[in-house]
Design a protein around this motif. Sequence first.
Motif, PDB file in Angstrom:
ATOM      1  N   VAL A   1       0.822  -1.223   0.000  1.00 53.21           N
ATOM      2  CA  VAL A   1       0.000   0.000   0.000  1.00 53.21           C
ATOM      3  C   VAL A   1       0.840   1.250   0.000  1.00 53.21           C
ATOM      4  O   VAL A   1       1.882   1.304   0.637  1.00 53.21           O
ATOM      5  N   ALA A   2       0.366   2.207  -0.715  1.00 50.51           N
ATOM      6  CA  ALA A   2       0.729   3.582  -0.394  1.00 50.51           C
ATOM      7  C   ALA A   2      -0.195   3.937   0.778  1.00 50.51           C
ATOM      8  O   ALA A   2      -1.029   3.133   1.167  1.00 50.51           O
ATOM      9  N   PRO A  38      -9.664  -1.654  -2.415  1.00 56.30           N
ATOM     10  CA  PRO A  38      -8.889  -2.881  -2.677  1.00 56.30           C
ATOM     11  C   PRO A  38      -8.137  -3.418  -1.463  1.00 56.30           C
ATOM     12  O   PRO A  38      -7.962  -4.624  -1.327  1.00 56.30           O
ATOM     13  N   ASP A  39      -7.740  -2.538  -0.541  1.00 61.64           N
ATOM     14  CA  ASP A  39      -7.000  -3.020   0.620  1.00 61.64           C
ATOM     15  C   ASP A  39      -7.877  -3.712   1.658  1.00 61.64           C
ATOM     16  O   ASP A  39      -7.369  -4.180   2.681  1.00 61.64           O
ATOM     17  N   ALA A  40      -9.186  -3.796   1.405  1.00 65.02           N
ATOM     18  CA  ALA A  40     -10.041  -4.604   2.276  1.00 65.02           C
ATOM     19  C   ALA A  40      -9.544  -6.049   2.279  1.00 65.02           C
ATOM     20  O   ALA A  40      -9.872  -6.829   3.175  1.00 65.02           O
ATOM     21  N   GLY A  56      -5.329 -13.334  -1.970  1.00 63.43           N
ATOM     22  CA  GLY A  56      -4.528 -12.714  -0.911  1.00 63.43           C
ATOM     23  C   GLY A  56      -4.357 -11.225  -1.160  1.00 63.43           C
ATOM     24  O   GLY A  56      -4.878 -10.662  -2.136  1.00 63.43           O
ATOM     25  N   HIS A  57      -3.568 -10.597  -0.266  1.00 63.37           N
ATOM     26  CA  HIS A  57      -3.337  -9.153  -0.378  1.00 63.37           C
ATOM     27  C   HIS A  57      -2.694  -8.819  -1.727  1.00 63.37           C
ATOM     28  O   HIS A  57      -1.815  -9.518  -2.194  1.00 63.37           O
ATOM     29  N   ARG A  58      -3.172  -7.726  -2.340  1.00 64.64           N
ATOM     30  CA  ARG A  58      -2.727  -7.273  -3.666  1.00 64.64           C
ATOM     31  C   ARG A  58      -3.114  -8.266  -4.771  1.00 64.64           C
ATOM     32  O   ARG A  58      -2.553  -8.237  -5.860  1.00 64.64           O
ATOM     33  N   THR A  61      -8.714  -8.248  -5.415  1.00 67.48           N
ATOM     34  CA  THR A  61      -9.336  -6.929  -5.203  1.00 67.48           C
ATOM     35  C   THR A  61      -8.521  -5.797  -5.828  1.00 67.48           C
ATOM     36  O   THR A  61      -8.980  -4.671  -5.914  1.00 67.48           O
ATOM     37  N   HIS A  62      -7.288  -6.091  -6.237  1.00 65.73           N
ATOM     38  CA  HIS A  62      -6.460  -5.090  -6.905  1.00 65.73           C
ATOM     39  C   HIS A  62      -6.480  -5.276  -8.435  1.00 65.73           C
ATOM     40  O   HIS A  62      -5.745  -4.605  -9.150  1.00 65.73           O
ATOM     41  N   SER A  63      -7.333  -6.191  -8.906  1.00 64.71           N
ATOM     42  CA  SER A  63      -7.320  -6.502 -10.343  1.00 64.71           C
ATOM     43  C   SER A  63      -8.185  -5.535 -11.153  1.00 64.71           C
ATOM     44  O   SER A  63      -9.035  -4.823 -10.604  1.00 64.71           O
ATOM     45  N   SER A 102      -6.811   2.974  -9.875  1.00 65.95           N
ATOM     46  CA  SER A 102      -5.692   3.821  -9.422  1.00 65.95           C
ATOM     47  C   SER A 102      -5.012   3.222  -8.197  1.00 65.95           C
ATOM     48  O   SER A 102      -3.824   3.424  -7.975  1.00 65.95           O
ATOM     49  N   HIS A 103      -5.773   2.472  -7.407  1.00 65.96           N
ATOM     50  CA  HIS A 103      -5.187   1.873  -6.205  1.00 65.96           C
ATOM     51  C   HIS A 103      -4.051   0.916  -6.567  1.00 65.96           C
ATOM     52  O   HIS A 103      -2.926   1.049  -6.083  1.00 65.96           O
ATOM     53  N   GLY A 104      -4.361  -0.032  -7.442  1.00 65.71           N
ATOM     54  CA  GLY A 104      -3.350  -1.009  -7.834  1.00 65.71           C
ATOM     55  C   GLY A 104      -2.184  -0.356  -8.564  1.00 65.71           C
ATOM     56  O   GLY A 104      -1.029  -0.752  -8.398  1.00 65.71           O
ATOM     57  N   LEU A 106      -0.980   2.686  -8.104  1.00 65.45           N
ATOM     58  CA  LEU A 106      -0.080   3.282  -7.101  1.00 65.45           C
ATOM     59  C   LEU A 106       0.722   2.204  -6.391  1.00 65.45           C
ATOM     60  O   LEU A 106       1.934   2.339  -6.201  1.00 65.45           O
ATOM     61  N   ASP A 107       0.037   1.122  -6.014  1.00 63.17           N
ATOM     62  CA  ASP A 107       0.732   0.024  -5.325  1.00 63.17           C
ATOM     63  C   ASP A 107       1.869  -0.536  -6.181  1.00 63.17           C
ATOM     64  O   ASP A 107       2.907  -0.943  -5.660  1.00 63.17           O
ATOM     65  N   ALA A 108       1.669  -0.578  -7.476  1.00 63.57           N
ATOM     66  CA  ALA A 108       2.683  -1.159  -8.366  1.00 63.57           C
ATOM     67  C   ALA A 108       3.939  -0.288  -8.443  1.00 63.57           C
ATOM     68  O   ALA A 108       4.959  -0.704  -8.963  1.00 63.57           O
TER      69      ALA A 108
HETATM   70 ZN   LIG Z   1      -3.223  -2.096  -1.927  1.00 63.13          ZN
END
Ligand SMILES: [Zn+2]
Length: 180
Positions: A1-2, A38-40, A56-58, A61-63, A102-104, A106-108
Amino acid sequence: VATVITHALVGVSLATAAPAAARGPRLVLALAALSVLPDADVIGFQLGIPYGHPLGHRGFTHSLLFSLGAGLAVARSGFGGLAPGSRDFRRVAGLLVLATVSHGVLDAFTDAGRGIGFFIPFDNARIFFPWRPLVTSPLEARAFLDGRATSILANEALWVWLPLGVVLLGLRLGRGRRND
Ligand SMILES: [Zn+2]
């Protein structure tokens, strides 16, 4: 996460591209919520789902697929007042999907953890961008507040807030010129 702050800031900034009929607190709230949703998936750690699992995390929900579904669902439930299929509705739906994507994205750009499962369930690969200037923010609030908060926020201010501010200012100036 950011950090949540930076995720939400990027999501909310999309409101500037919204049609007038949809602007307002409801849209701002929806964009902010979708940009952090997405970070839920961190609940998976409690449920015993490994980080690298597609759920799992990332992961899912980050897709892109999840983003599409979540954005469209919020558009339908929250902005049904706009005629479905109208240009305004499609534009709002697109912005809501983008806020989630945008969430994923930024995470990338972050420097630690696993990559992002953009193409789950079609391809379970975890992806990072080749250039990762963002410091990964710890998942637990306590770890975050225990000391690294200032340096993490300073890092995000440099790599996200500043460029975002420049883009928004540019758009505003561009618009002002057109309206002259
Ligand atoms: Zn995330």
